[in-house]
Design a protein around this motif. Structure first.
Motif, PDB file in Angstrom:
ATOM      1  N   ILE A 127       0.847  -1.197   0.000  1.00 48.75           N
ATOM      2  CA  ILE A 127       0.000   0.000   0.000  1.00 48.75           C
ATOM      3  C   ILE A 127       0.878   1.241   0.000  1.00 48.75           C
ATOM      4  N   LYS A 128       0.587   2.140  -0.905  1.00 50.09           N
ATOM      5  CA  LYS A 128       1.277   3.432  -0.949  1.00 50.09           C
ATOM      6  C   LYS A 128       0.371   4.457  -0.276  1.00 50.09           C
ATOM      7  N   TYR A 129       0.876   5.059   0.802  1.00 50.18           N
ATOM      8  CA  TYR A 129       0.025   5.955   1.592  1.00 50.18           C
ATOM      9  C   TYR A 129       0.795   7.231   1.916  1.00 50.18           C
ATOM     10  N   ARG A 130       0.128   8.380   1.743  1.00 46.88           N
ATOM     11  CA  ARG A 130       0.825   9.660   1.852  1.00 46.88           C
ATOM     12  C   ARG A 130       0.534  10.435   3.141  1.00 46.88           C
ATOM     13  N   ASP A 131      -0.488  10.047   3.880  1.00 49.02           N
ATOM     14  CA  ASP A 131      -0.798  10.737   5.131  1.00 49.02           C
ATOM     15  C   ASP A 131      -0.036  10.035   6.259  1.00 49.02           C
ATOM     16  N   LEU A 132       1.185  10.479   6.491  1.00 50.22           N
ATOM     17  CA  LEU A 132       2.058   9.776   7.436  1.00 50.22           C
ATOM     18  C   LEU A 132       1.544   9.841   8.870  1.00 50.22           C
ATOM     19  N   ASN A 133       0.724  10.817   9.169  1.00 46.50           N
ATOM     20  CA  ASN A 133       0.189  10.937  10.525  1.00 46.50           C
ATOM     21  C   ASN A 133      -0.833   9.843  10.848  1.00 46.50           C
TER      22      ASN A 133
END
Length: 245
Positions: A127-133
């Protein structure tokens, strides 16, 4: 000129050339040799430190059944729940990729005898995910939905190509700084670049943990959400440059 005299004249040409080479002034050879010898070769290092902006998460589900079909059906049903959980994070379909799917027999050993217990199905997705929080929250939700494998979480950046070029620029600047210092110390002055080459392919990239955030996470162990620390990335590049003086 008759043929005999013409032949003698031709024989004199190589002798004349050899004589001219033998009596070429030594200064000409010295100038050529000296020009090649007047060089300084250095290796420059460039380093960029940046915050990650993307996470790659590998998670999945392993199921078992008395038959391969039963194990596959369990896996399909379990993954449907996982996908519904991931949908709440608004992850694009193109950012979810199956990286492993396998069906294999599951054996046990009893009294030195191999017995078929059933079958095992393993399915893993990247999974590529950009919301690191929200990475920790995503892992918790996926696990609650049935995921029983979390193989890896990697933090990186989608701007690595730009950062690599920046690191290369700094490496070139560092090389010139070294060469200028060496030349000044030796009492000479650089006047040209004779050769330049990339010293590392690809550039070195490695993560640095944010120890303060890690410590805070450990103190907050009672929190219901998993906490991960993206830290920072270090991008290094090297160049080798030969200068003339």
């Amino acid at each position: 000129m008759n043929q005999k005299k013409f032949g003698k004249a031709l024989l004199c040409v190589p002798l004349l050339s050899a004589w001219l080479l033998a009596y070429t002034p030594a200064s000409a050879h010295a100038e050529s040799t000296t020009a090649v010898a007047h060089t300084i070769t250095v290796t420059g290092k460039g380093e960029i430190r940046v915050k990650p902006d993307t996470a790659y998460i590998q998670l999945g589900l392993t199921t078992t059944g008395k038959t391969a079909r039963e194990a596959q059906q369990k896996n399909a049903a379990g993954f449907e729940s996982i996908r519904k959980a991931l949908a709440t994070f608004k992850i694009a379909e193109t950012d979810i990729q199956t990286v492993r799917y396998s069906t294999s027999p599951d054996y046990s050993w009893e009294d030195n005898k191999q017995t078929l217990k059933g079958y095992q199905v393993e399915q893993m997705v990247s999974i590529k995910y950009r919301d690191l929080n929200r990475v920790g929250e995503l892992l918790d939700q996926a696990t609650a939905a049935g995921a029983n494998r979390i193989d890896n979480v990697t933090f990186t950046s989608e701007k690595l190509d730009t950062y690599r070029m920046d690191a290369t620029d700094r490496a070139i600047d560092n090389a010139r700084l070294k060469a200028d210092r060496m030349a000044t110390r030796a009492g000479v002055k650089i006047n040209t670049i004779l050769a330049i080459s990339d010293g590392s392919t690809p550039s070195v990239i490695y993560p640095i943990r944010n120890t303060e955030v890690m410590a805070a996470s450990m103190k907050d162990a009672a929190s219901p959400s998993s906490q991960l620390s993206p830290g920072e990335l270090v991008i290094e590049d090297y160049v080798t440059v030969t200068y003339g003086y």
